[in-house]
Design a protein around this motif. Sequence first.
Motif: not given
Length: 267
Positions: A121-122, A161, A164, A151, A184, A186, A70
């Motif tokens: 946010r993915g 957070k 996803t 993500h 992953s 993030h 992101n």
Amino acid sequence: MKRLLHLSDLHFGRDRPELLDPLIAQINALAPDLVAISGDLTQRARDRQFMRAHEMIDRIEAPCLIVPGNHDTPLDNLIERVLMPWRRYRKWIASDLEPQTHDPHWSVVGINSVNPLGWQRGRFSARDIRRVEEGFAGTARDAFRIVVAHHPLEHQPGEPKRLTRGARRARAALARLHTDIILSGHLHSWHADVFAAPRPDAPAMLQVHTGTGLSDRLRGEENDFNLLTLDGPTVHVQRYACRADRCGYDPAREVRFRRSENGWRPA
């Protein structure tokens, strides 16, 4: 046997320059078959930051499979983020945002999980699931099936957070496709474990997060990366971390998993 080095969240623009040479030296010394970089190469998607990421990638001797994060879209330029969010990424890194690599031993499929309008946010969409399915088509049953996305599809308790979008559906679909490992980043935290099964009869998959390779945005953990050794029915995940008292990356923790007819379990 195959060796995959997993690196993420370099954040050029908020990086620790003193770690760059030691990181590259350690990656090249380990001589992996593939380096997977799961996004956030930059802090603010600026040309200078992408240029530095490009220079680093050029110094890695192994082939690289890279997906964006992101932070690789221009947060501070709304027009560009809406109309052409990947212009600079494609200019400096790669035109393909979802690369794949295949050989008789594995299929590694990259997914772009970034929603440029959602910022943090993915998302993992139905289209992404189809792309994984197409990427795994023709893969030998005993070959490793690996997905790389920025993500994660599962968070640890207490993670602030947001998870996803579409994560639960994606976990179920990827289990159905006999996915072995999801890589992953993030969260800037390390974790390697078996996913919570989306349903009792689903084969268990492995989730492997790595923290930040270079960023000074540490969240209580060291800069790190993972080396995965894939050998028949076993996966060995070795975490390399940068200790506070030296400028370099050393083995810090390892976990092993074994594949059975019900999927993966700790060895």
